[in-house]
Design an enzyme around this catalytic site. Structure first.
Site, PDB file in Angstrom:
ATOM      1  N   GLN A 170     -14.189  21.868 -17.154  1.00 52.87           N
ATOM      2  CA  GLN A 170     -13.175  22.911 -16.990  1.00 52.87           C
ATOM      3  C   GLN A 170     -11.872  22.391 -16.389  1.00 52.87           C
ATOM      4  OE1 GLN A 170     -16.348  25.700 -15.201  1.00 52.87           O
ATOM      5  NE2 GLN A 170     -14.934  27.105 -16.189  1.00 52.87           N
ATOM      6  N   ARG A 229     -17.355  21.811  -4.092  1.00 51.91           N
ATOM      7  CA  ARG A 229     -18.379  21.709  -5.129  1.00 51.91           C
ATOM      8  C   ARG A 229     -17.716  21.316  -6.439  1.00 51.91           C
ATOM      9  NH1 ARG A 229     -21.116  26.271  -8.748  1.00 51.91           N
ATOM     10  NH2 ARG A 229     -22.361  24.824  -9.961  1.00 51.91           N
ATOM     11  N   HIS A 285     -23.214  20.690 -15.504  1.00 53.66           N
ATOM     12  CA  HIS A 285     -22.478  21.949 -15.664  1.00 53.66           C
ATOM     13  C   HIS A 285     -22.051  22.055 -17.132  1.00 53.66           C
ATOM     14  CE1 HIS A 285     -20.260  25.163 -13.163  1.00 53.66           C
ATOM     15  NE2 HIS A 285     -20.041  25.482 -14.423  1.00 53.66           N
ATOM     16  N   ASN A 297     -26.418  23.914 -13.395  1.00 55.59           N
ATOM     17  CA  ASN A 297     -25.677  25.148 -13.193  1.00 55.59           C
ATOM     18  C   ASN A 297     -26.120  26.186 -14.222  1.00 55.59           C
ATOM     19  OD1 ASN A 297     -23.318  26.656 -11.973  1.00 55.59           O
ATOM     20  ND2 ASN A 297     -22.761  26.708 -14.142  1.00 55.59           N
ATOM     21  N   GLU A 298     -26.663  27.295 -13.730  1.00 55.30           N
ATOM     22  CA  GLU A 298     -26.893  28.497 -14.535  1.00 55.30           C
ATOM     23  C   GLU A 298     -27.682  28.295 -15.829  1.00 55.30           C
ATOM     24  OE1 GLU A 298     -23.092  30.398 -15.074  1.00 55.30           O
ATOM     25  OE2 GLU A 298     -22.975  30.921 -12.965  1.00 55.30           O
ATOM     26  N   ASN A 317     -25.269  32.015  -7.842  1.00 55.91           N
ATOM     27  CA  ASN A 317     -23.954  32.327  -8.412  1.00 55.91           C
ATOM     28  C   ASN A 317     -23.961  33.799  -8.762  1.00 55.91           C
ATOM     29  OD1 ASN A 317     -23.359  29.628  -8.348  1.00 55.91           O
ATOM     30  ND2 ASN A 317     -23.159  29.363 -10.558  1.00 55.91           N
ATOM     31  N   TYR A 373     -21.394  37.429  -9.614  1.00 55.91           N
ATOM     32  CA  TYR A 373     -20.049  37.934  -9.884  1.00 55.91           C
ATOM     33  C   TYR A 373     -19.948  39.444  -9.919  1.00 55.91           C
ATOM     34  CZ  TYR A 373     -18.388  33.260 -10.967  1.00 55.91           C
ATOM     35  OH  TYR A 373     -18.013  31.946 -10.859  1.00 55.91           O
ATOM     36  N   GLU A 429     -21.283  30.079  -6.209  1.00 53.44           N
ATOM     37  CA  GLU A 429     -20.125  30.659  -6.925  1.00 53.44           C
ATOM     38  C   GLU A 429     -20.072  32.148  -6.680  1.00 53.44           C
ATOM     39  OE1 GLU A 429     -19.713  30.060 -11.214  1.00 53.44           O
ATOM     40  OE2 GLU A 429     -20.304  27.969 -10.971  1.00 53.44           O
ATOM     41  N   TRP A 453     -15.305  30.701  -6.587  1.00 52.38           N
ATOM     42  CA  TRP A 453     -14.944  30.206  -7.908  1.00 52.38           C
ATOM     43  C   TRP A 453     -13.582  30.779  -8.247  1.00 52.38           C
ATOM     44  CZ3 TRP A 453     -16.872  26.471 -10.899  1.00 52.38           C
ATOM     45  CH2 TRP A 453     -16.261  26.317 -12.158  1.00 52.38           C
ATOM     46  N   GLU A 497     -11.648  28.370 -19.010  1.00 54.98           N
ATOM     47  CA  GLU A 497     -12.708  29.370 -18.779  1.00 54.98           C
ATOM     48  C   GLU A 497     -13.561  29.514 -20.051  1.00 54.98           C
ATOM     49  OE1 GLU A 497     -14.263  30.645 -16.363  1.00 54.98           O
ATOM     50  OE2 GLU A 497     -15.288  32.232 -17.443  1.00 54.98           O
ATOM     51  N   TRP A 498     -14.141  28.392 -20.479  1.00 55.99           N
ATOM     52  CA  TRP A 498     -15.100  28.372 -21.595  1.00 55.99           C
ATOM     53  C   TRP A 498     -14.553  29.138 -22.808  1.00 55.99           C
ATOM     54  CZ3 TRP A 498     -17.694  24.391 -20.137  1.00 55.99           C
ATOM     55  CH2 TRP A 498     -18.039  24.206 -18.805  1.00 55.99           C
TER      56      TRP A 498
HETATM   57  C1  PNW Z   1     -19.988  30.849 -14.461  1.00 54.67           C
HETATM   58  N1  PNW Z   1     -21.721  36.067 -17.967  1.00 54.67           N
HETATM   59  O1  PNW Z   1     -20.187  31.222 -15.791  1.00 54.67           O
HETATM   60  C2  PNW Z   1     -19.827  29.341 -14.512  1.00 54.67           C
HETATM   61  O2  PNW Z   1     -20.678  28.627 -13.640  1.00 54.67           O
HETATM   62  C3  PNW Z   1     -18.431  28.870 -14.383  1.00 54.67           C
HETATM   63  O3  PNW Z   1     -18.305  27.623 -15.012  1.00 54.67           O
HETATM   64  C4  PNW Z   1     -17.478  29.924 -14.945  1.00 54.67           C
HETATM   65  O4  PNW Z   1     -16.167  29.483 -15.048  1.00 54.67           O
HETATM   66  C5  PNW Z   1     -17.602  31.130 -14.037  1.00 54.67           C
HETATM   67  O5  PNW Z   1     -18.946  31.577 -13.936  1.00 54.67           O
HETATM   68  C6  PNW Z   1     -16.741  32.305 -14.470  1.00 54.67           C
HETATM   69  O6  PNW Z   1     -17.104  32.745 -15.739  1.00 54.67           O
HETATM   70  C7  PNW Z   1     -20.553  32.451 -16.245  1.00 54.67           C
HETATM   71  O7  PNW Z   1     -21.340  36.346 -19.128  1.00 54.67           O
HETATM   72  C8  PNW Z   1     -20.121  32.809 -17.522  1.00 54.67           C
HETATM   73  O8  PNW Z   1     -22.474  36.852 -17.319  1.00 54.67           O
HETATM   74  C9  PNW Z   1     -20.503  33.998 -18.094  1.00 54.67           C
HETATM   75  C10 PNW Z   1     -21.333  34.849 -17.387  1.00 54.67           C
HETATM   76  C11 PNW Z   1     -21.765  34.502 -16.098  1.00 54.67           C
HETATM   77  C12 PNW Z   1     -21.372  33.305 -15.542  1.00 54.67           C
END
Ligand code: PNW
Length: 469
Positions: free
Chosen positions: A25, A82, A128, A173-174, A313, A315, A374, A409, A416-417
């Protein structure tokens, strides 16, 4: 354990706080110094995959500008940083017999030394999402059990070369994102999706569960290696980080209460139950039948207990109802969250109570110290409100959960992917034309919050120690 006191709770002086990033990223320079290609290099170039049609060739240019990133960390006064290591910089072709790339090792070695010189503790993610492309081409990457040995060899090189200085390791990661977004919905690399998963007859997917199974095994065997050959000598901690958002029922009906529990079982229990408790959740076994791979008893003994801490992690919070749930890929995210402020990306809404409830749930269920690796919010304009609320909420309950780290984060806006550079999670704004970094109020807020809430280290006594005879 954090002593319960009256709010605001003080975090112990060794609490780790700071910001997080990931190699693909931020680094760019995808061809520099012998780096091999990763699945994300390839995926981002396929038409229609990335929202703004851009890729990771430059990103925030951190492979070149890493010292500027360090200056930012120093200006913020963080305890820890991190970041992740790109497997294909260390072993460009990825495999257990493929050559090691000294230039790649040198890059991370310099970064680690420079962090330590500045008094910042490196917190390192080994994977990651930037899998060496060759491993995907050779045998399908995470879909093939071959990956376990290749991953373990890669981590061995990292423990050997960096473990004298790195005391915090995250294996993966995840896994949920790797499995579901990469191998179920195909919105992340390697972009595998099956239309069958969208069929009215229901979910008949197999790949997400296979990929997830191999991620768990790879993680577990790397931890076994670290514990047997490195941990005593190097004295570090090793674990995995799982994404997982809190889930609440839409109303009190038994179906919806069950729907919320099922959401947690699939988002979190899928990985956390085997790793911390030693089995897959019952609900997943019933839902998937023989599509869910099984562990041999020997594998299970390696998987169970294979994380020194709970890497969390988180959100958002999902509002779950049986009737809103599509009939396919049960439990895989399609809940509608309409709980709080909408972020720049569809899946994220601000609901700070969920952060607290999730902390409590994880602590009760898995009984491991929690490292929040995160947490963040994506906004177009400057807005610190969601972060302020999430952290302020900690004051109400913080004394009851053993939480030892918090990484926001992200250190700076970045790739952002699938959202490309459109969605901005940075606490530092990046002007992508000039690569100039602009600290935001939210970064200052987070730093001040931790400076106020972390206990000061005891000053060493001025008195000389009593003489011993
Ligand atoms: C995480 N969802 O990704 C990643 O660890 C990071 O690299 C990323 O930039 C960050 O969160 C913000 O997106 C996610 O769709 C991506 O639920 C998508 C999801 C959750 C986490």
């Amino acid at each position: 354990m954090i002593a319960a006191s009256s709010p605001p709770y003080k975090l112990p002086h060794d609490f780790l706080w700071g910001f997080a990033t990931a190699s693909f990223q931020i680094e760019g320079s995808t061809q520099a110094d012998g780096r091999g290609k990763s699945i994300w290099d390839d995926f981002a170039k396929q038409p229609g995959k990335i929202l703004d049609g851009r890729d990771g060739e430059v990103a925030t240019d951190s492979y070149k500008l890493w010292k500027e990133d360090l200056d930012l960390l120093v200006s913020y006064g963080v305890k820890s940083y991190r970041f992740s290591i790109a497997w294909s910089r260390i072993i460009p072709l990825g495999g257990r017999n493929d050559p090691i790339n000294e230039a790649g090792i040198q890059f991370y070695s310099n970064l680690i030394d420079a962090l330590l010189e500045r008094g910042i503790i490196p917190f390192v993610t080994l994977y990651h999402w930037d899998l060496p492309l060759t491993l995907y081409e050779r045998y399908g990457g995470w879909l093939n059990k071959e990956i376990v040995q290749d991953y373990v060899r890669y981590t061995k090189v990292c423990f050997e070369r960096f473990g004298d200085r790195v005391k915090y390791w995250l294996t993966m990661n995840e896994p949920w994102c790797i499995s579901v977004l990469g191998h179920g919905r195909g919105v992340f690399a390697p972009g595998r999706s099956s239309d069958r998963t969208r069929s009215p007859e229901g979910d008949s997917s197999t790949e997400p569960w296979i990929a997830g199974h191999h991620v768990i095994l790879s993680h577990a065997y790397a931890v076994k290696l670290y514990r047997e050959e490195f941990q005593t000598r190097q004295g570090g901690q090793i674990g995995i980080t799982l994404n997982g958002d809190w889930a609440i029922p839409y109303d009190d009906s038994p179906e919806n209460i069950e729907a919320a529990q099922h959401a947690l079982d699939v988002a979190i229990g899928w990985f956390a139950d085997p790793i911390y408790l030693g089995y897959y959740p019952e609900y997943m076994k019933t839902m998937l039948g023989d599509r869910l791979p099984t562990f041999t008893s020997e594998e299970l003994s390696v998987v169970k207990g294979s994380s020194d801490f709970y890497g969390m992690n988180t959100y958002t919070t999902n509002l779950c109802s049986e009737c809103r749930r599509p009939h396919l890929m049960r439990g895989l995210s399609p809940y509608i969250a309409d709980l709080g402020t909408q972020a720049q990306c569809a899946w994220l809404q601000d609901y700070p109570e969920g952060f607290r409830d999730l902390l409590n749930y994880l602590w009760k269920k898995y009984r491991k110290p929690i490292y929040v690796t995160e947490n963040g919010f994506a906004v177009k304009d400057e807005d610190t409100k969601p972060l302020e609320e999430a952290l302020a909420d900690y004051d109400r309950d913080g004394g009851r959960v053993d939480i030892r780290a918090y990484f926001a984060w992200s250190l700076l806006d970045n790739f952002e992917w699938a959202d490309g550079y459109v969605t901005r999670f940075g606490l530092t704004y990046v002007d992508y034309e000039t690569q100039k970094r602009y600290p935001k109020d939210s970064a200052k807020f987070v730093c001040q919050w931790f400076k106020d809430h972390v206990e000061k280290e005891e000053e060493p006594d001025d008195e000389p120690p009593p003489a011993t005879t």
